[in-house]
Design an enzyme around this catalytic site. Structure first.
Site, PDB file in Angstrom:
ATOM      1  N   VAL A 149       0.832  -1.202   0.000  1.00 25.63           N
ATOM      2  CA  VAL A 149       0.000   0.000   0.000  1.00 25.63           C
ATOM      3  C   VAL A 149       0.868   1.254   0.000  1.00 25.63           C
ATOM      4  O   VAL A 149       0.594   2.219  -0.730  1.00 25.63           O
ATOM      5  CB  VAL A 149      -0.963   0.008   1.205  1.00 25.63           C
ATOM      6  CG1 VAL A 149      -1.818   1.272   1.192  1.00 25.63           C
ATOM      7  CG2 VAL A 149      -1.856  -1.223   1.177  1.00 25.63           C
ATOM      8  N   TYR A 150       1.934   1.246   0.783  1.00 24.43           N
ATOM      9  CA  TYR A 150       2.854   2.387   0.801  1.00 24.43           C
ATOM     10  C   TYR A 150       3.439   2.618  -0.593  1.00 24.43           C
ATOM     11  O   TYR A 150       3.494   3.755  -1.075  1.00 24.43           O
ATOM     12  CB  TYR A 150       3.962   2.133   1.819  1.00 24.43           C
ATOM     13  CG  TYR A 150       4.928   3.276   1.985  1.00 24.43           C
ATOM     14  CD1 TYR A 150       4.525   4.470   2.580  1.00 24.43           C
ATOM     15  CD2 TYR A 150       6.252   3.161   1.570  1.00 24.43           C
ATOM     16  CE1 TYR A 150       5.417   5.523   2.748  1.00 24.43           C
ATOM     17  CE2 TYR A 150       7.147   4.206   1.736  1.00 24.43           C
ATOM     18  CZ  TYR A 150       6.728   5.385   2.328  1.00 24.43           C
ATOM     19  OH  TYR A 150       7.608   6.426   2.476  1.00 24.43           O
ATOM     20  N   SER A 151       3.871   1.540  -1.240  1.00 23.68           N
ATOM     21  CA  SER A 151       4.421   1.661  -2.594  1.00 23.68           C
ATOM     22  C   SER A 151       3.379   2.215  -3.561  1.00 23.68           C
ATOM     23  O   SER A 151       3.690   3.046  -4.421  1.00 23.68           O
ATOM     24  CB  SER A 151       4.908   0.296  -3.086  1.00 23.68           C
ATOM     25  OG  SER A 151       5.943  -0.204  -2.278  1.00 23.68           O
TER      26      SER A 151
ATOM     27  N   THR B 144       0.968   4.256  -2.878  1.00 24.46           N
ATOM     28  CA  THR B 144       0.776   5.697  -2.678  1.00 24.46           C
ATOM     29  C   THR B 144       1.913   6.506  -3.284  1.00 24.46           C
ATOM     30  O   THR B 144       1.697   7.581  -3.845  1.00 24.46           O
ATOM     31  CB  THR B 144       0.633   6.038  -1.184  1.00 24.46           C
ATOM     32  OG1 THR B 144       1.853   5.755  -0.485  1.00 24.46           O
ATOM     33  CG2 THR B 144      -0.511   5.268  -0.546  1.00 24.46           C
ATOM     34  N   LYS B 145       3.144   6.011  -3.176  1.00 23.32           N
ATOM     35  CA  LYS B 145       4.281   6.762  -3.694  1.00 23.32           C
ATOM     36  C   LYS B 145       4.346   6.703  -5.218  1.00 23.32           C
ATOM     37  O   LYS B 145       4.777   7.668  -5.868  1.00 23.32           O
ATOM     38  CB  LYS B 145       5.573   6.244  -3.073  1.00 23.32           C
ATOM     39  CG  LYS B 145       5.649   6.455  -1.558  1.00 23.32           C
ATOM     40  CD  LYS B 145       5.447   7.932  -1.187  1.00 23.32           C
ATOM     41  CE  LYS B 145       5.561   8.173   0.294  1.00 23.32           C
ATOM     42  NZ  LYS B 145       5.406   9.605   0.660  1.00 23.32           N
TER      43      LYS B 145
END
Length: 246
Positions: free
Chosen positions: A157-159, A161-162
């Site tokens: 999920v972090y990836s 968003t970035k």
């Protein structure tokens, strides 16, 4: 420094500027001569200390409490900055959160919170800043090298968003080009901060340069993108990770 004095220099707002990379960016832009406003989410004392240090060194700084998941607070922070300094020239969107979780375990609440801060908050911070920014202004987002190389478990999920931010700036760059406002995205890899120190020992051996980055190195890149020498650069994502993404 009063509004008249501040009007003779560039002004900047840094979202998420009380600690780590954000704090280094605030210090560097102040060193470059900009009047600085920066936001913080929770640590009022740390933010106040940062602003006081800049003032003591002869600069201008104000700390503003704002949650980057709250659009009203984002807009209020930009409004306060432009009213305090009389104009806005530079906006750096550094605020973000990291919540790791295996794909089988991520809750809808955690997913929504990361999207709210890391994507939605970034977009509306850009929008609020652009509305008040003078022609020829500079916007810099702080993404992550995981948009290029997602190399650790639980980062899906972090990836996401970035990667969204890296794509977002391309479209925004086209929208803002007629006003000569540029927007670029900095994608740091492992950086030495109080939040990452516990994990760097495992990561550093994977980095071709065999070290983690320093917050001041990220701030120096932001400084370049925020000044006139970078006027022909827009819509770009610049990865600064010691070669980890190669």
């Amino acid at each position: 420094m009063n509004q008249t004095d501040a009007g003779s220099k560039k002004s900047a707002i840094v979202f998420g500027g009380s600690r780590g990379i954000g704090s280094a960016i605030v210090r560097r832009l102040a060193k470059d001569g900009a009047a600085i406003a920066f936001t913080y989410a929770s640590s009022a004392s740390q933010a106040a200390e940062g602003a006081a240090a800049i003032e003591a060194a002869g600069g201008t700084a104000i700390a503003i409490k704002a949650d980057s998941a709250n659009i009203d607070e984002i807009e209020a922070a930009v409004e306060q900055t432009s009213e305090q300094f009389g104009h806005l020239d530079i906006a750096v969107i550094n605020a973000g959160i990291l919540m790791l979780g295996d794909v089988s375990e991520v809750s809808p609440a955690d997913f929504d919170r990361m999207i709210a801060v890391n994507v939605r908050g970034v977009f509306f911070a850009i929008q609020a800043a652009a509305r008040r920014m003078r022609e020829g202004g500079r916007i810099v987002t702080i993404g992550s090298n995981v948009a290029v190389r997602s190399g650790f478990p639980g980062s899906s999920v972090y990836s996401l968003t970035k990667a969204a931010v890296a794509t977002m700036v391309k479209g925004v760059a086209v929208d803002l080009a007629p006003r000569k406002i540029t927007i670029n995205n900095v994608q740091p890899g492992p950086i030495v901060t109080d939040m990452t120190s516990a994990h760097l020992e495992q990561i550093v051996p994977l980095i071709p340069l065999h070290r983690a980055g320093d917050v001041d190195e990220i701030a120096a890149l932001v400084s370049f993108l925020a000044n006139g020498e970078a006027a022909y650069m827009t819509g770009a994502s610049v990865t600064i990770d010691g070669g980890l993404s190669l």
